[in-house]
Design a protein around this motif. Sequence first.
Motif, PDB file in Angstrom:
ATOM      1  N   LEU A  10       0.830   6.889  -7.195  1.00 53.21           N
ATOM      2  CA  LEU A  10      -0.057   8.043  -7.156  1.00 53.21           C
ATOM      3  C   LEU A  10       0.686   9.368  -7.306  1.00 53.21           C
ATOM      4  N   LYS A  11       1.970   9.386  -6.952  1.00 55.65           N
ATOM      5  CA  LYS A  11       2.758  10.608  -7.102  1.00 55.65           C
ATOM      6  C   LYS A  11       2.769  11.076  -8.555  1.00 55.65           C
ATOM      7  N   PHE A  12       2.868  10.161  -9.483  1.00 55.99           N
ATOM      8  CA  PHE A  12       2.935  10.520 -10.891  1.00 55.99           C
ATOM      9  C   PHE A  12       1.612  11.093 -11.399  1.00 55.99           C
ATOM     10  N   PHE A  13       0.492  10.662 -10.824  1.00 56.09           N
ATOM     11  CA  PHE A  13      -0.801  11.130 -11.280  1.00 56.09           C
ATOM     12  C   PHE A  13      -1.224  12.440 -10.633  1.00 56.09           C
ATOM     13  N   PHE A  14      -0.937  12.633  -9.357  1.00 60.34           N
ATOM     14  CA  PHE A  14      -1.440  13.790  -8.635  1.00 60.34           C
ATOM     15  C   PHE A  14      -0.402  14.874  -8.379  1.00 60.34           C
ATOM     16  N   PHE A  15       0.864  14.582  -8.523  1.00 61.53           N
ATOM     17  CA  PHE A  15       1.911  15.556  -8.255  1.00 61.53           C
ATOM     18  C   PHE A  15       2.889  15.628  -9.424  1.00 61.53           C
ATOM     19  N   LYS A  23       0.828  -1.205   0.000  1.00 64.24           N
ATOM     20  CA  LYS A  23       0.000   0.000   0.000  1.00 64.24           C
ATOM     21  C   LYS A  23       0.866   1.260   0.000  1.00 64.24           C
ATOM     22  N   LEU A  24       1.944   1.262   0.769  1.00 60.21           N
ATOM     23  CA  LEU A  24       2.825   2.425   0.792  1.00 60.21           C
ATOM     24  C   LEU A  24       3.497   2.650  -0.556  1.00 60.21           C
ATOM     25  N   VAL A  25       3.905   1.570  -1.204  1.00 61.46           N
ATOM     26  CA  VAL A  25       4.507   1.702  -2.532  1.00 61.46           C
ATOM     27  C   VAL A  25       3.504   2.295  -3.500  1.00 61.46           C
ATOM     28  N   ILE A  26       2.270   1.835  -3.440  1.00 63.46           N
ATOM     29  CA  ILE A  26       1.240   2.377  -4.329  1.00 63.46           C
ATOM     30  C   ILE A  26       0.997   3.853  -4.037  1.00 63.46           C
TER      31      ILE A  26
END
Length: 73
Positions: free
Chosen positions: A42-47, A34-37
């Motif tokens: 998610l970093k690439f999509f939202f940040f 979960k932490l990896v996800i």
Amino acid sequence: MNKQSFLYRAYDLYADGFRSMTLGKKLWAVIIIKLVIIFAVLKFFFFPDFLSTHTEKGGEADYVATKTLNIKD
């Protein structure tokens, strides 16, 4: 390392605890996945990398300095 030192005793406590886990190992695996996800995917999509799209290489500090000076309280 001295076997009576705090660091050795703390390490021994955690190592023995993780060694004797059964269900806990699966739960830790779920937590790590979960932490990896959260942090990697998610970093690439939202940040997105905002500075690289709005500045030239090497001018990031100047861009941030000019934008932060224009903020009004």
